[in-house]
Design an enzyme around this catalytic site. Structure first.
Site, mmCIF file in Angstrom:
data_model
loop_
_atom_site.group_PDB
_atom_site.id
_atom_site.type_symbol
_atom_site.label_atom_id
_atom_site.label_comp_id
_atom_site.label_asym_id
_atom_site.label_seq_id
_atom_site.Cartn_x
_atom_site.Cartn_y
_atom_site.Cartn_z
ATOM 1 N N PHE A 178 -7.926 -2.864 -0.773
ATOM 2 C CA PHE A 178 -9.301 -3.172 -1.227
ATOM 3 C C PHE A 178 -9.125 -2.410 -2.702
ATOM 4 C CE2 PHE A 178 -10.674 -3.407 2.998
ATOM 5 C CZ PHE A 178 -11.592 -4.553 2.954
ATOM 6 N N ASP A 179 -9.661 -3.169 -3.991
ATOM 7 C CA ASP A 179 -9.904 -2.355 -5.279
ATOM 8 C C ASP A 179 -11.508 -1.724 -4.823
ATOM 9 O OD1 ASP A 179 -9.994 -1.716 -8.035
ATOM 10 O OD2 ASP A 179 -11.380 -3.273 -8.360
#
Length: 487
Positions: A178-179
């Site tokens: 995930f960013d």
């Protein structure tokens, strides 16, 4: 070496260094940071970032083709070339299936009459039944009809899947990366805490002072304070002698008295009476600190933070239950990154990253866990989205480059659809296996019965071909019944 003037609201045209002037630069498109970064003389600025509030001049240090944003585009192209293509088992088998069955039917028609003196008409009839039964309709559509059903079902649920390959690959994902900003968080700052330090003011008065000072600013921190005041129905005061000090804060007169909202004292002679430990405490929680004061004393501390998505913790917990590792990559500082990760249950965290760092770490994570999916939104995520086995872009907030690069787009900007994607993939591949197994088993049974003369040509058409094809189609419709695990 050209000199460029950058005014408030302008985009930085090329990579370079600040010479005269200073400002807050929104670097979210490059680093993913939610809070603008203050730039002063000598600091580097990147092409494509936005000048928030100050005026400065910059000296260009790189040509357009060598800028950070150009490198990102190049990385995207190279990453897409590295993607491997897989052919399904059905396509491989179908390549040889039809010729083999044609030869088999010819043998059934000619060998018994030629070698054993059997009636030619009977064996030609059986060969025709074999040809009808062996028609690969049910076998060949077993995969496409399932994939179409899956993609259609996903679209109805707000998930755009750009091809059947990604439906199949989703079940093999071992880790989801995930960013942080705009993915696990909403990418929009909100006022999180007010600590009143003086007996001379109330909490509402602190908010009124801060919102009045920040009312005319477009800075994300200012928007967070003004939005909070509006939500609380707190009126703004008229500001006189307003002054914006880039990178520090704002100062102005309210009722003839000077007040400031800043990250340090802006009034000559005023002082902070707070320890660095207290400031570090807020920083460790991933919060940005704003001091509210006047010429006599520090009145209060206001903190703002990027709000974590409401369902982020549920999504991470569901993925962990399914045995999928969760990883967070971000351009934010270590304290803010670990604070978010601890709140939502992310296992692995990497902070202070540039786009090329994310790309290198992605390969490391893939080597450690296996196939990976990358979830991001900004242009800084585009190379990693392209390099990952499956790139998933946040639709509503995602940049054009990220969405074009990604294999899956969450159109409603909702990460709660991730568990649904895994469930859909597993259900789809399970039903496709059923379709293939049933098609092959029924075909083989009908072939034996046709050669033995037990079933007629019409029975072959009704049961072994048309009936079986309808059965495969109806079974594939079950894919549309897949429910979101979180709801």
């Amino acid at each position: 070496g050209d000199i460029v003037i950058v005014k408030p609201g302008d985009k930085v045209p090329l990579d370079g260094n600040v010479i005269p002037g200073s400002s807050s630069i929104n670097q979210a498109s490059i680093t993913g940071e939610s809070v603008p970064v203050h730039k002063e003389v000598g600091d580097e600025v990147f092409s494509g970032t936005v000048n928030e509030d100050g005026y400065f001049e910059m000296v260009v240090t790189k040509k357009a083709k060598d800028s950070v944003i150009s490198k990102i585009v190049t990385l995207v192209k190279r990453s897409q070339l590295n993607r491997s293509e897989t052919e399904s088992l059905v396509e491989k088998v179908a390549k040889y299936y039809t010729p083999v069955m044609m030869v088999a039917a010819l043998c059934v028609a000619l060998i018994p009459p030629a070698l054993f003196g059997q009636p030619l008409v009977d064996w030609v009839y059986k060969a025709l039944s074999l040809l009808v039964i062996s028609c690969p309709c049910a076998f060949l559509i077993s995969t496409p009809v399932g994939m179409v059903s899956a993609i259609t079902s996903a679209t109805r649920n707000g998930v755009l899947i750009k091809g059947s390959t990604y439906v199949e690959e989703m079940r093999d994902i071992k880790a989801v990366i995930f960013d942080k900003t705009g993915t696990l968080t909403e990418g929009e700052l909100e006022l999180s805490e007010i600590e009143v330090l003086s007996d001379s003011v109330s909490e509402d008065e602190v908010v009124k002072i801060a919102a009045s000072l920040e009312h005319g600013s477009s800075h994300p921190i200012a928007r967070a304070i003004v939005n909070y005041a509006t939500m609380k129905d707190i009126d703004f005061e008229e500001i006189a002698d307003f002054k914006n000090v880039p990178g520090k804060g704002v100062v102005g007169l309210i009722g003839g008295d000077q007040y400031y909202a800043a990250n340090e004292s802006l009034i000559e002679g005023s002082e902070f009476e707070i320890s660095h430990d207290d400031v570090n405490k807020y920083s460790a929680e991933g919060k940005t600190v704003i001091f509210i004061g006047n010429s006599d004393e520090l009145l209060a501390i206001i903190t703002v933070s990027d709000k974590i998505r409401d369902n982020a913790a549920e999504v991470i917990a569901d993925l962990n239950r399914q045995g999928v590792e969760t990883v967070m990559l971000t351009g934010d500082n270590k304290l803010a990154a670990h604070n978010v990760a601890n709140q939502i249950g992310i296992k692995y965290v990497y902070s202070n990253l540039m786009p090329e760092d994310k790309l290198n770490l992605l390969d490391t994570i893939r080597n450690k866990f296996g196939n990976v999916a990358m979830v991001g939104d900004g242009i800084n995520d585009a190379p990693a989205l392209a390099r990952s086995n499956i790139g998933i872009a946040m639709g509503a907030a995602g940049s054009d480059v990220a969405i074009e690069t990604a294999d899956v787009a969450l159109m409603q900007d909702d990460i709660s659809k991730l568990p649904y994607l895994f469930s859909l993939s597993r259900k789809t591949m399970g039903i496709i296996k059923q379709n293939i197994s049933v098609a092959i088993a029924v075909k083989l049974l009908c072939v034996v019965l046709a050669i033995m003369g037990i079933i007629t040509l019409m029975m072959s058409v009704g049961f072994g071909d048309l009936g079986l094809t309808l059965l495969v189609i109806l079974n594939s419709f079950r894919i549309g019944m897949v429910k979101d695990p979180l709801f």
